[in-house]
Design an enzyme around this catalytic site. Structure first.
Site, PDB file in Angstrom:
ATOM      1  N   ASP A  68      -2.912  -1.086   0.996  1.00 57.36           N
ATOM      2  CA  ASP A  68      -1.903  -2.024   1.474  1.00 57.36           C
ATOM      3  C   ASP A  68      -2.124  -2.266   2.963  1.00 57.36           C
ATOM      4  O   ASP A  68      -2.747  -1.464   3.650  1.00 57.36           O
ATOM      5  CB  ASP A  68      -0.486  -1.516   1.201  1.00 57.36           C
ATOM      6  CG  ASP A  68      -0.359  -0.007   1.312  1.00 57.36           C
ATOM      7  OD1 ASP A  68      -1.240   0.638   1.921  1.00 57.36           O
ATOM      8  OD2 ASP A  68       0.613   0.557   0.789  1.00 57.36           O
ATOM      9  N   GLU A 127       5.577  -3.266   1.546  1.00 56.70           N
ATOM     10  CA  GLU A 127       6.907  -2.870   2.003  1.00 56.70           C
ATOM     11  C   GLU A 127       7.966  -3.906   1.646  1.00 56.70           C
ATOM     12  O   GLU A 127       9.152  -3.661   1.787  1.00 56.70           O
ATOM     13  CB  GLU A 127       6.906  -2.654   3.520  1.00 56.70           C
ATOM     14  CG  GLU A 127       5.979  -1.540   4.002  1.00 56.70           C
ATOM     15  CD  GLU A 127       6.453  -0.156   3.597  1.00 56.70           C
ATOM     16  OE1 GLU A 127       7.570  -0.032   3.074  1.00 56.70           O
ATOM     17  OE2 GLU A 127       5.689   0.810   3.807  1.00 56.70           O
TER      18      GLU A 127
END
Length: 371
Positions: A68, A127
């Site tokens: 990520d 997130e």
């Protein structure tokens, strides 16, 4: 491996939130473009990147490695010389580490191709609002759909040189919760002419805390947390609106549905009891991270025989990770990488141990080579 410590520091300076990782994407692309291109194919997707490295085996599989790339809206308090240059944002969840390790593995396999194809996935918006599910169903990924997938997440609780993993359920199902109450404001001296949303919000919070204790089997696990309440302006004005923000987590998808059903029922009751409007939003629903049993066992066996790595069998956690969407459709696993830090994930003073980067690159590369 000093190169990738510097890469981590470069990326740490430029944290960007989901789908706004423009500088991050450009940094990654610039690095990738400097690598030998003979075995490389690159595609961009939103602010993410797919990098396909062709294997040289006779019947290659496609193995995927995901990282990520986004940061968090947190003001950094580390006083590091390479602290965030983006005011109000920080790589407080270690995605700078994740990216530097991925680039390290990529650099190695490009120069020394493996028998299998390797798909590197640089995923935005982990997130929030969530990038994995959308990326999974993108035309770019469908073209290079992997046979297996793996990923890691740093863990301040374990030390550099340690990894932790378990077969089966690792991380929870999660959903963010937003509730907006609308009533009628007015002067504090005339409460009978108003509909006070601070009082309504207080009752709502109290009732939400009864869900886990009274609607969920004690042998199951769940969390309902309200972490933020905004209402009112000054002390002598009755609040017309209130907004609650929180999170829900469970180890079972069915339990998550029960949580949502009970939240809706309680909100209906609050609306009736306080003669107000209540609007609910369930945001960023993440599917549980469930590790494939056989692949995880094989990985653990490899780790136990790898010099310099201590493999720990850990417990499941209420952590949320949208990597679960990949695992829902592709066999694979995620593991914790120890980076020993006094401060935990999402903390403004998180300072992971950079000594974990080099061994992680070597370990992951050798694991992929062993497949």
């Amino acid at each position: 491996m000093e190169t990738f410590i510097q890469v981590r520091r470069d990326l740490h300076k430029i944290p960007e939130i989901g789908y706004q990782e423009y500088k991050t994407q450009q940094y990654l692309l610039k690095f990738i473009q400097k690598l030998p291109q003979e075995h490389l194919m690159v595609k961009t997707w939103e602010t993410g990147i797919f990098v396909f490295v062709k294997g040289n085996g006779d019947q290659p599989k496609t193995l995927a490695y995901r990282t990520d790339i986004d940061g968090l809206p947190i003001t950094e308090q580390t006083d590091l010389p390479f602290a965030s240059e983006h005011q109000g944002y920080m790589h407080a969840c270690g995605h700078d580490f994740h990216m530097s390790i991925a680039l390290g593995v990529l650099s190695t396999v490009v120069n020394q191709p493996l028998k299998d194809h390797i798909l590197f996935i640089f995923q935005p918006a982990e997130e929030g609002p969530g990038g994995a599910e959308r990326m999974l169903h993108s035309p770019e990924m469908k073209e290079w759909m992997p046979d297996e997938i793996m990923g890691l997440h740093i863990s301040p609780e374990y030390q550099a040189g340690e990894i932790a993993v378990k077969k089966g359920l690792l991380f929870a199902n999660t959903s963010e919760l937003k509730i907006i109450l609308s009533g009628k404001g007015g002067h504090a001296a005339y409460p009978h002419k108003t509909k006070d949303m601070i009082v309504a919000g207080a009752h709502l919070i109290t009732q939400l805390q009864s869900i886990v204790s009274r609607s969920i089997d004690p042998l199951n696990s769940a969390v309902v947390t309200v972490g933020k309440l905004e209402a009112g302006t000054i002390g002598n004005i009755i609040a017309e609106t209130a907004e609650l923000n929180g999170t829900m987590r469970s180890l079972d998808p069915d339990v998550m549905e029960t949580l949502k059903t009970r939240v809706k029922a309680i909100c209906d009751g609050i609306a009736l009891a306080f003669d107000c409007e209540v609007r609910i939003e369930f945001n960023q629903p993440y599917y549980m991270v469930y590790n494939d049993h056989q692949l995880t066992e094989d990985f653990m066996n490899f780790a136990e025989n790898h010099q310099g790595i201590k493999c720990i069998e850990c417990e499941k956690a209420m952590t949320g990770e949208d990597f679960g969407y990949f695992l829902k459709e592709i066999p694979g696993f995620m593991f914790w990488l120890g980076v020993g830090s006094e401060f935990g994930l999402h903390h403004a003073k998180l300072n992971p141990d950079e000594r974990a980067i080099g061994p992680a690159i070597e370990f992951i590369t050798e694991y992929l080579r062993s497949k």
